[in-house]
Every structure is written in C-alpha cells, then in structure tokens.
Write a protein that holds these residues in place. Structure first.
Motif, PDB file in Angstrom:
ATOM      1  N   MET A 419       0.827  -1.205   0.000  1.00 41.22           N
ATOM      2  CA  MET A 419       0.000   0.000   0.000  1.00 41.22           C
ATOM      3  C   MET A 419       0.857   1.248   0.000  1.00 41.22           C
ATOM      4  SD  MET A 419      -3.318  -0.779   2.431  1.00 41.22           S
ATOM      5  CE  MET A 419      -2.430  -1.391   3.861  1.00 41.22           C
ATOM      6  N   PHE A 420       1.903   1.250   0.812  1.00 42.73           N
ATOM      7  CA  PHE A 420       2.777   2.424   0.897  1.00 42.73           C
ATOM      8  C   PHE A 420       3.504   2.657  -0.419  1.00 42.73           C
ATOM      9  CE2 PHE A 420       6.708   4.642   1.950  1.00 42.73           C
ATOM     10  CZ  PHE A 420       6.228   5.693   2.722  1.00 42.73           C
ATOM     11  N   VAL A 421       4.083   1.607  -0.963  1.00 41.61           N
ATOM     12  CA  VAL A 421       4.812   1.736  -2.224  1.00 41.61           C
ATOM     13  C   VAL A 421       3.857   2.124  -3.354  1.00 41.61           C
ATOM     14  CG1 VAL A 421       6.200   0.520  -3.934  1.00 41.61           C
ATOM     15  CG2 VAL A 421       6.603   0.123  -1.508  1.00 41.61           C
ATOM     16  N   GLY A 422       2.659   1.535  -3.346  1.00 35.18           N
ATOM     17  CA  GLY A 422       1.691   1.846  -4.389  1.00 35.18           C
ATOM     18  C   GLY A 422       1.246   3.289  -4.358  1.00 35.18           C
ATOM     19  N   ARG A 423       1.118   3.882  -3.187  1.00 38.74           N
ATOM     20  CA  ARG A 423       0.706   5.282  -3.103  1.00 38.74           C
ATOM     21  C   ARG A 423       1.833   6.218  -3.516  1.00 38.74           C
ATOM     22  NH1 ARG A 423      -0.516   9.508  -4.081  1.00 38.74           N
ATOM     23  NH2 ARG A 423      -1.823  10.997  -2.963  1.00 38.74           N
ATOM     24  N   ILE A 424       3.030   5.931  -3.078  1.00 36.44           N
ATOM     25  CA  ILE A 424       4.153   6.786  -3.442  1.00 36.44           C
ATOM     26  C   ILE A 424       4.436   6.679  -4.938  1.00 36.44           C
ATOM     27  CG2 ILE A 424       6.590   7.282  -3.053  1.00 36.44           C
ATOM     28  CD1 ILE A 424       4.732   7.903  -0.710  1.00 36.44           C
ATOM     29  N   GLY A 425       4.250   5.491  -5.472  1.00 44.01           N
ATOM     30  CA  GLY A 425       4.511   5.284  -6.888  1.00 44.01           C
ATOM     31  C   GLY A 425       5.823   4.564  -7.077  1.00 44.01           C
ATOM     32  N   PRO A 426       5.824   3.476  -7.842  1.00 46.83           N
ATOM     33  CA  PRO A 426       7.057   2.706  -8.035  1.00 46.83           C
ATOM     34  C   PRO A 426       8.208   3.547  -8.569  1.00 46.83           C
ATOM     35  CG  PRO A 426       5.159   1.522  -8.894  1.00 46.83           C
ATOM     36  CD  PRO A 426       4.676   2.887  -8.531  1.00 46.83           C
ATOM     37  N   LEU A 427       7.934   4.381  -9.563  1.00 44.38           N
ATOM     38  CA  LEU A 427       9.020   5.164 -10.149  1.00 44.38           C
ATOM     39  C   LEU A 427       9.503   6.249  -9.198  1.00 44.38           C
ATOM     40  CD1 LEU A 427      10.648   5.294 -12.740  1.00 44.38           C
ATOM     41  CD2 LEU A 427       9.077   7.024 -13.586  1.00 44.38           C
ATOM     42  N   THR A 428       8.564   6.901  -8.475  1.00 41.53           N
ATOM     43  CA  THR A 428       8.947   7.931  -7.519  1.00 41.53           C
ATOM     44  C   THR A 428       9.775   7.343  -6.398  1.00 41.53           C
ATOM     45  OG1 THR A 428       6.932   9.164  -7.993  1.00 41.53           O
ATOM     46  CG2 THR A 428       8.056   9.693  -5.951  1.00 41.53           C
ATOM     47  N   LEU A 429       9.371   6.161  -5.918  1.00 45.14           N
ATOM     48  CA  LEU A 429      10.120   5.526  -4.848  1.00 45.14           C
ATOM     49  C   LEU A 429      11.504   5.120  -5.325  1.00 45.14           C
ATOM     50  CD1 LEU A 429      10.007   4.521  -1.939  1.00 45.14           C
ATOM     51  CD2 LEU A 429       9.252   2.322  -2.812  1.00 45.14           C
ATOM     52  N   ALA A 430      11.584   4.573  -6.523  1.00 49.18           N
ATOM     53  CA  ALA A 430      12.889   4.173  -7.050  1.00 49.18           C
ATOM     54  C   ALA A 430      13.803   5.385  -7.206  1.00 49.18           C
ATOM     55  CB  ALA A 430      12.712   3.469  -8.391  1.00 49.18           C
ATOM     56  N   THR A 431      13.211   6.499  -7.656  1.00 50.86           N
ATOM     57  CA  THR A 431      13.998   7.724  -7.801  1.00 50.86           C
ATOM     58  C   THR A 431      14.470   8.225  -6.453  1.00 50.86           C
ATOM     59  OG1 THR A 431      12.714   8.317  -9.757  1.00 50.86           O
ATOM     60  CG2 THR A 431      13.978  10.069  -8.718  1.00 50.86           C
ATOM     61  N   GLY A 432      13.571   8.142  -5.443  1.00 47.64           N
ATOM     62  CA  GLY A 432      13.942   8.616  -4.120  1.00 47.64           C
ATOM     63  C   GLY A 432      15.034   7.773  -3.488  1.00 47.64           C
ATOM     64  N   LEU A 433      15.072   6.473  -3.805  1.00 41.88           N
ATOM     65  CA  LEU A 433      16.090   5.609  -3.221  1.00 41.88           C
ATOM     66  C   LEU A 433      17.431   5.732  -3.934  1.00 41.88           C
ATOM     67  CD1 LEU A 433      13.963   2.386  -2.600  1.00 41.88           C
ATOM     68  CD2 LEU A 433      14.693   4.081  -0.922  1.00 41.88           C
ATOM     69  N   ALA A 434      17.401   6.241  -5.141  1.00 39.95           N
ATOM     70  CA  ALA A 434      18.661   6.395  -5.878  1.00 39.95           C
ATOM     71  C   ALA A 434      19.550   7.432  -5.192  1.00 39.95           C
ATOM     72  CB  ALA A 434      18.380   6.820  -7.309  1.00 39.95           C
ATOM     73  N   LEU A 435      20.818   7.155  -5.106  1.00 32.87           N
ATOM     74  CA  LEU A 435      21.728   8.083  -4.431  1.00 32.87           C
ATOM     75  C   LEU A 435      21.892   9.383  -5.196  1.00 32.87           C
ATOM     76  CD1 LEU A 435      24.520   5.608  -3.257  1.00 32.87           C
ATOM     77  CD2 LEU A 435      22.673   6.626  -1.905  1.00 32.87           C
ATOM     78  N   ARG A 436      22.027   9.295  -6.483  1.00 31.75           N
ATOM     79  CA  ARG A 436      22.193  10.505  -7.285  1.00 31.75           C
ATOM     80  C   ARG A 436      22.009  10.144  -8.742  1.00 31.75           C
ATOM     81  NH1 ARG A 436      27.595  10.842  -9.393  1.00 31.75           N
ATOM     82  NH2 ARG A 436      28.886   9.153  -8.647  1.00 31.75           N
ATOM     83  N   GLU A 437      21.708  11.174  -9.529  1.00 31.78           N
ATOM     84  CA  GLU A 437      21.594  10.983 -10.967  1.00 31.78           C
ATOM     85  C   GLU A 437      22.937  11.263 -11.628  1.00 31.78           C
ATOM     86  OE1 GLU A 437      18.527  13.396 -12.506  1.00 31.78           O
ATOM     87  OE2 GLU A 437      16.913  12.359 -11.438  1.00 31.78           O
ATOM     88  N   ARG A 438      23.259  10.472 -12.598  1.00 30.48           N
ATOM     89  CA  ARG A 438      24.526  10.647 -13.298  1.00 30.48           C
ATOM     90  C   ARG A 438      24.289  11.176 -14.703  1.00 30.48           C
ATOM     91  NH1 ARG A 438      27.733   4.999 -11.867  1.00 30.48           N
ATOM     92  NH2 ARG A 438      27.687   5.224  -9.585  1.00 30.48           N
ATOM     93  N   ALA A 439      24.924  12.256 -15.017  1.00 31.96           N
ATOM     94  CA  ALA A 439      24.819  12.830 -16.360  1.00 31.96           C
ATOM     95  C   ALA A 439      25.915  12.218 -17.237  1.00 31.96           C
ATOM     96  CB  ALA A 439      24.985  14.340 -16.307  1.00 31.96           C
ATOM     97  N   ARG A 440      25.506  11.518 -18.265  1.00 31.32           N
ATOM     98  CA  ARG A 440      26.468  10.860 -19.143  1.00 31.32           C
ATOM     99  C   ARG A 440      26.946  11.841 -20.210  1.00 31.32           C
ATOM    100  NH1 ARG A 440      26.239   5.215 -18.504  1.00 31.32           N
ATOM    101  NH2 ARG A 440      27.540   5.066 -20.340  1.00 31.32           N
ATOM    102  N   ARG A 441      28.254  11.933 -20.357  1.00 33.03           N
ATOM    103  CA  ARG A 441      28.841  12.866 -21.319  1.00 33.03           C
ATOM    104  C   ARG A 441      29.234  12.175 -22.617  1.00 33.03           C
ATOM    105  NH1 ARG A 441      32.803  16.562 -17.421  1.00 33.03           N
ATOM    106  NH2 ARG A 441      31.139  17.240 -15.984  1.00 33.03           N
ATOM    107  N   ARG A 442      28.913  10.898 -22.708  1.00 31.88           N
ATOM    108  CA  ARG A 442      29.234  10.181 -23.938  1.00 31.88           C
ATOM    109  C   ARG A 442      28.149   9.157 -24.208  1.00 31.88           C
ATOM    110  NH1 ARG A 442      31.549   5.134 -22.740  1.00 31.88           N
ATOM    111  NH2 ARG A 442      31.955   4.818 -20.523  1.00 31.88           N
ATOM    112  N   ARG A 443      28.032   8.754 -25.456  1.00 32.88           N
ATOM    113  CA  ARG A 443      27.069   7.738 -25.861  1.00 32.88           C
ATOM    114  C   ARG A 443      27.794   6.666 -26.653  1.00 32.88           C
ATOM    115  NH1 ARG A 443      21.799  10.174 -28.528  1.00 32.88           N
ATOM    116  NH2 ARG A 443      21.049   8.086 -27.949  1.00 32.88           N
ATOM    117  N   LEU A 444      27.554   5.425 -26.301  1.00 33.23           N
ATOM    118  CA  LEU A 444      28.215   4.317 -26.975  1.00 33.23           C
ATOM    119  C   LEU A 444      27.601   4.090 -28.352  1.00 33.23           C
ATOM    120  CD1 LEU A 444      28.434   1.806 -23.995  1.00 33.23           C
ATOM    121  CD2 LEU A 444      30.271   3.259 -24.903  1.00 33.23           C
TER     122      LEU A 444
END
Length: 452
Positions: A419-444
């Motif tokens: 219930m808690f995860v469903g209300r917060i939203g799977p993607l929002t929760l995953a984003t909140g648990l992530a330590l930081r976003e990484r900006a990629r300066r190159r593309r393979l």
C-alpha cells in the motif's frame, strides 16, 4: 584549497523531492498509527493492537480502503475522525498540504518546497505551483461538500437516519469516495445501496472525477467543447478511462448476469446500474456493491486488471495509472504499424515518456509478482484470492474477497508495504532511493539485437 574543502559534501538524505514525499507519507502513517493506538480511538474497551493501528493508518493515508476490522463499529467517533483526516491528507498529498500551509503562513515558498510539491501534484513548472495548489484544494473541498450534501440528504430523507448521523455518514463517504479511499461506515460497504441510483451514482461520480487527475479536470472545464484542442494527457486519460469503464461494465454484465451471488437476483435496470458501479470501483475506489467473494473467476481476473491500471495521473487514484496503460497501448500500435514515432492526436509522445511508462508498468508487475509469491507462501489461500488482495493493496484500491482480516500478521505487513509503495509510486520511490543521478557525457555506438 585544502583537500577538505575540495571534497563534495555527501548528499543529504531528504534532498530529493521524492525522498521528502516518501518521508512525509511515512511520518503521516506514524502519526496515524499512534493516534489509532489510543484507547479513545476504539468503540469498545481496550485499544487497537499495533498491527491493526498500523494497517488502518497506512490504508487511510495511502487512500486504499483495505481493513481488518469494521470501520463503523470497531472505531469510535475519534478513531473515525482520525481515519477521515488521514484519507484527506493522503488524497491531497502531504506535500500539497505543506505547500498550502507555507503559503498561508509566510506567503513565500522556497525553491525546494516548490520542487517537492511539483513532484506530488505533477505540475509542469515550479512557477505554476501557487495557483495549482490553490485550485486543487478549493476544487477538492468544493466537490466533497457537494457530494456530502447529496448523500446526507439521501440518508436522512430516503433511509430515515437521524440528521447528525446522516451528515456524518455523508461527509465520511464523500471524502472517502472523492479521494478514492473506499472506507465505508457500513459493514457491507455499498451492498445495501445496490439498487439506489442516487447513492451509487453520486459516489461513482465522485470517484471518477477524483480519479481523473486535477490537470485533466481543469482542462476539461476550460476546453470541454473543443476536444481537438485537448492535450495528450487529457486525450489519453479521457479516451482510455471511458473505454475501460465501458469494457468493464459490458464484461461484468456478460459474466455475472446469471450468477445468483451477484447480479442474478437483480432486475434489468438494476443489473446495468450494479455492473456499472462494479466497473467504476476497481479504478481504485474500493467500495463494493456486490459480494466479491461470489465473483466468477473471469470477473476476478478482470477486476485485477482494472485495479492494476488504476485511474488518471495527478489524481487521487492509484495503480500504474491509465496514462501509463494508454501510452503503452499507443507504443504497441505504433510498433505494429511500423511507425517511427508514437503519435496521439496531432502530437508525438517523447521517448522519455515511453520509457517512463514501461518502467512504471514493469516495476508494478514486479512488485505484484513478489507480493503474490510471499503472501501465497504465508497462507493457504487460493491463487485467485491472493492475487486479488495483493493487486488491491498495490493499486491502493481496497476491494477484497473478505480474507484480509484472516491473514497472518506477516502477510498483513506485506500488504502494508505494498500500500505504501503503491501510493508513493514505483518510479517515484525508485527515484527517491537512488543516491544521485549521473549525467552521461558520452554515448556508446548503437547495435541492434533480435527481440522476440
């Protein structure tokens, strides 16, 4: 510059808006659990045990509606008031309420507070938050007031309830319906009103409007006469919400028409009304007008699907959202046609939105699968019942086949987490648990693979 100064400070745990929202909801659950644990919260002697208080506080804050005790008889007036306030807070969003309080007290709003509220209300830009929050709160309270008046009058004049009881029942059901919570004061929910179009349709209207999402409602109020000018969000929400409601009603009628435990004993017009209400409620409302335990297996599966999809974005409904389902449907259609772009109306859906929809759907499926596996291992219930309970918890619906109260404590804890995860939203929760976003300066370099 010294080495100490050259180092970056570690990110604060609540710096991300998603983490702030998750923490705010957790705090609300904790406060609700403490209040419901008080002796004054129960109608009988003693107090609620910790798990019962935690389960119902989470269900209220997450606007789910799953219960292990009867709301109308187990909780006192104080306990019911606590549940009502938790439902209202969860429906509006803790961040939205905090933003409104900041506006009223200081008339100023910091950037971080704006970003937090932006995540919760799904506003397009931080600059739009002040009018958005005001309109959301005014609209919610106004809609709930209208619904409460209609229901109170019906309960008093049509069923002979005393005025104070009718008013309280009207207010409670109005708040619960508009916030898609599904809490009711009657043990049989709406079964007693299965043939009452006033009560049934009023609650359905509140559920649908609250579940459409505030941006969609506001746009429809402005542009309802010109569908061609609707945004992609409004177009997807309206089209697929209507399609799912129609599809659900038709299937309910077809499958349950002769079922003696559901639609069988009802007359022709009442059958259509009951089927429509039964199709609306899986949009994460949680009220039941029929005995769900008597549903045919096909109807249970249909309800599972409708609950998992849920309602509109930025509304009070849960699930993966009808917009997510709609975007994936358009992606599939474009792929089948060989189109390079996913188009809705005269607009192209960005690739980022497509990835987001896929991520939300897959995370939702994964959580439901894991939850079903765990609860199945903890109980002796059939797969249909377990899956129904798990999907209802994750999608914050509140519908049940009647097995919630009999689940072992460990299984109830699993539902609390869902219930808690469903209300917060799977993607929002995953984003909140992530330590930081990484900006990629190159593309393979790109390399295609065989899929399927």
């Amino acid at each position: 510059m010294s080495p100490a100064r050259g180092r970056r400070r570690p990110a604060r745990p609540l710096r991300s808006p998603a983490r702030v929202i998750a923490s705010a909801f957790a705090a609300a659950v904790a406060v609700g659990t403490a209040l419901l644990s008080l002796p004054v919260a129960t109608a009988g002697p003693g107090r609620a045990d910790l798990l019962t208080a935690l389960f119902h506080a989470t269900s209220a804050v997450c606007v789910t509606g799953l219960v292990t005790v009867d709301t109308g008889t187990y909780w006192s007036g104080f306990g019911q008031t606590v549940l009502l306030l938790l439902i209202q807070a969860g429906g509006l969003g803790i961040a939205t309420l905090a933003t409104l309080l900041a506006l009223l007290v200081s008339r100023r709003l910091g950037l971080r507070a704006r970003l937090v509220a932006q995540v919760e209300t799904k506003a397009l830009t931080a600059a739009d938050l002040r009018p958005v929050v005001r309109r959301v709160v005014v609209f919610v309270l106004s809609a709930e007031t209208v619904v409460a008046v209609v229901l109170a009058l019906r309960f008093a004049l049509g069923y002979g309830e005393a005025v104070p009881a009718a008013v309280w029942s009207g207010v409670f059901h109005a708040v619960s319906a508009f916030n898609n919570a599904g809490f009711g004061l009657r043990a049989d929910s709406l079964v007693g009103y299965v043939d009452d179009p006033v009560v049934s349709l009023t609650i359905c209207l509140a559920v649908v409007v609250g579940g459409l999402g505030f941006p969609v409602v506001f746009e429809l109020a402005r542009e309802w006469r010109t569908p061609r000018s609707w945004s992609v969000l409004t177009r997807i929400t309206v089209v697929w919400s209507g399609t799912l409601l129609l599809f659900g009603t038709v299937v309910f009628l077809a499958v349950e028409a002769r079922n003696p435990g559901t639609l069988g004993p009802l007359g022709g017009g009442t059958k259509v009304l009951a089927a429509f209400v039964a199709a609306v409620m899986p949009r994460t409302a949680g009220f039941n007008n029929l005995d769900i335990a008597a549903y045919q297996p096909e109807t249970l599966l249909l309800t599972d699907a409708l609950m998992f999809i849920g309602g509109g974005s930025a509304g009070t409904a849960g699930g993966i959202k009808v917009t997510t389902f709609g975007v994936l449907a358009y992606v599939l259609w474009a792929e089948l046609r060989g189109d390079p772009d996913v188009e809705v109306g005269r607009r192209r859906v960005p690739a980022a939105n497509q990835r987001q929809a896929l991520a939300v759907a897959l995370l939702g499926l994964g959580l439901v699968a894991v939850g079903t596996f765990v609860v199945e291992a903890l109980t002796d219930l059939g797969f249909d019942q377990v899956l129904f309970e798990v999907v209802s918890a994750f999608a914050t619906v509140g519908l049940s086949t009647g097995v919630t109260a009999g689940l072992p404590p460990a299984a109830q804890v699993v539902l609390v987490v869902l219930m808690f995860v469903g209300r917060i939203g799977p993607l929002t929760l995953a984003t909140g648990l992530a330590l930081r976003e990484r900006a990629r300066r190159r593309r393979l370099p790109e390399e295609r693979i065989i899929v399927g």
